[in-house]
Design an enzyme around this catalytic site. Structure first.
Site, short mmCIF file in Angstrom:
data_model
loop_
_atom_site.label_atom_id
_atom_site.label_comp_id
_atom_site.label_asym_id
_atom_site.label_seq_id
_atom_site.Cartn_x
_atom_site.Cartn_y
_atom_site.Cartn_z
N GLY A 191 2.02 2.55 10.92
CA GLY A 191 2.95 3.68 10.78
C GLY A 191 3.63 4.07 12.01
N GLU B 296 -7.25 4.86 7.36
CA GLU B 296 -7.10 6.32 7.06
C GLU B 296 -8.50 6.65 6.35
OE1 GLU B 296 -3.53 5.67 5.17
OE2 GLU B 296 -2.54 5.28 7.00
N ASN C 273 0.77 -1.32 0.16
CA ASN C 273 0.17 0.09 -0.02
C ASN C 273 0.97 1.07 -0.04
OD1 ASN C 273 -1.95 1.93 0.37
ND2 ASN C 273 -2.52 1.35 2.46
N TRP C 274 1.17 1.92 -1.22
CA TRP C 274 1.98 2.74 -1.63
C TRP C 274 1.36 4.39 -0.68
CZ3 TRP C 274 4.19 2.25 -7.01
CH2 TRP C 274 5.17 1.22 -6.94
N LYS C 275 0.02 4.25 -0.48
CA LYS C 275 -0.48 5.52 -0.05
C LYS C 275 -0.50 6.60 -0.86
CE LYS C 275 -0.56 3.37 4.73
NZ LYS C 275 -0.50 3.44 6.07
N GLY D 146 2.69 -0.88 4.40
CA GLY D 146 2.82 0.53 3.91
C GLY D 146 4.20 0.84 3.98
N GLY D 147 4.64 1.62 4.95
CA GLY D 147 6.12 2.11 4.70
C GLY D 147 7.23 1.23 4.18
N GLU E 89 -5.83 -4.84 10.48
CA GLU E 89 -4.76 -3.62 10.74
C GLU E 89 -5.18 -2.90 12.12
OE1 GLU E 89 -2.65 -2.62 7.02
OE2 GLU E 89 -4.52 -1.21 6.81
N SER F 252 2.83 -1.69 10.56
CA SER F 252 4.31 -1.40 10.78
C SER F 252 4.90 -3.08 10.48
CB SER F 252 4.48 -1.53 12.42
OG SER F 252 3.91 0.07 12.59
N HIS G 198 -10.02 0.96 4.48
CA HIS G 198 -8.74 1.36 5.31
C HIS G 198 -8.80 2.28 6.42
CE1 HIS G 198 -4.53 2.86 6.17
NE2 HIS G 198 -4.29 1.60 5.58
P1 PGA Z 1 2.47 0.76 7.67
O1 PGA Z 1 1.12 0.73 7.01
O2 PGA Z 1 3.04 -0.79 7.29
O3 PGA Z 1 3.27 1.87 7.15
O4 PGA Z 1 2.36 0.61 9.16
C1 PGA Z 1 0.26 -0.23 6.86
C2 PGA Z 1 -1.25 0.07 6.15
O5 PGA Z 1 -1.64 1.09 6.42
O6 PGA Z 1 -1.68 -0.48 5.36
#
Ligand code: PGA
Length: 261
Positions: free
Chosen positions: A183, A109, A17-19, A242-243, A177, A221, A107
């Site tokens: 994050g 977010e 997930n590159w956001k 994500g990250g 999640e 994470s 998600h």
């Molecule tokens: P993260 O994000 O790996 O940066 O914690 C995961 C996500 O939101 O899908």
């Protein structure tokens, strides 16, 4: 997995997930080139979810065979699956037309910053299924809910909207999640994740027996150095990253951790 090949649902999943990253087309091209320098094991489903603006160049890279990954969108229009007067939106039909086969829905977010509630999420899932997209449905509790011990109740409530939507549909992946792990560098123990995944599978099986086979991924994470632990758990079908998906080396560390599963 190529963009056009059949999925093997039993293979582990590693989804990037590159956001709202990277910052430019050049940086996206560099990330794609870095990813193309290495190869994933065969028996794994790797999927990239770039932002809308980078979907075309990612799709081109996949179409040219530089990478054999699947392509996901991070969002789609709730109002219509087709076309129409919805300024700023992108529909399920438009995504499917360009080779997108997966979409993230629910998600945290999107729920927190864009107010996406059950009604919106149900529309999105309906539109995704109408265009044969696989839904990666995200659920998870906040820190307060975790501390209050209400994780399972929160997840049961979040999953409940699937009940009427997915009975006849097998194109579903669920990602657990915890909001407090996204994050932050904080992760639940593998035993905690295992218990929640067991609960998710039991809840889905209760909706319809075949849903017991739904892949359930962990996200929050996930890094190269903790992926191995999650990969060991039989209830963890893969990860949403994500990250650590924004660097080829850390992403491949995670892919290889699950490639041995
Ligand atoms: P993260 O994000 O790996 O940066 O914690 C995961 C996500 O939101 O899908």
């Amino acid at each position: 997995m190529s963009a056009t090949s059949q999925l093997d649902w039993q293979h582990p999943w590693v989804i990037a997930n590159w956001k709202m990253n990277p910052a430019s087309q050049a940086a996206t091209q560099q990330l794609l080139a870095d990813l193309a320098q290495q190869a994933a094991p065969n028996a794994i489903n790797v999927v990239l979810a770039p932002s809308f603006i980078h979907l075309a160049q990612t799709q081109q890279c996949l179409a040219e065979g530089q990478l054999s990954f699947g392509l996901a969108a991070q969002n789609l229009c709730a109002q219509s699956a087709e076309t129409g007067a919805f300024t700023g939106e992108v529909s399920a039909a438009q995504l499917a037309d360009m080779g997108v086969r997966f979409v993230l829905i629910g998600h945290s977010e999107r729920r927190a910053y864009f107010g996406e509630d059950h009604g919106v999420l149900a529309n999105k899932i309906t539109h995704a299924f109408a265009k044969d997209l696989t839904v990666i449905f995200c659920v998870g509790e906040t820190a307060e809910q975790y501390e209050a011990g209400t994780t399972q109740a929160v997840i049961a409530e979040q999953l409940s909207l699937l009940q009427d939507l997915v009975i006849a549909n097998e194109r579903l992946v669920v990602a657990y999640e915890p909001v407090w792990a996204i994050g932050t560098g904080k992760v639940p123990t593998v035993a905690e994740v295992d218990a929640v995944h067991g609960f998710i599978k039991a809840t889905l099986a209760n909706y319809a027996p075949h849903l017991a086979n739904t892949p359930v991924l962990y996200g929050g994470s996930v890094k190269g150095d903790n992926a191995q632990e999650f990969a060991k758990s039989p209830n963890v079908s893969g990860v949403l990253v994500g990250g650590a998906s924004l660097q080829a080396d850390s992403f491949y560390q995670i892919i290889h951790a699950f490639g041995q599963k």
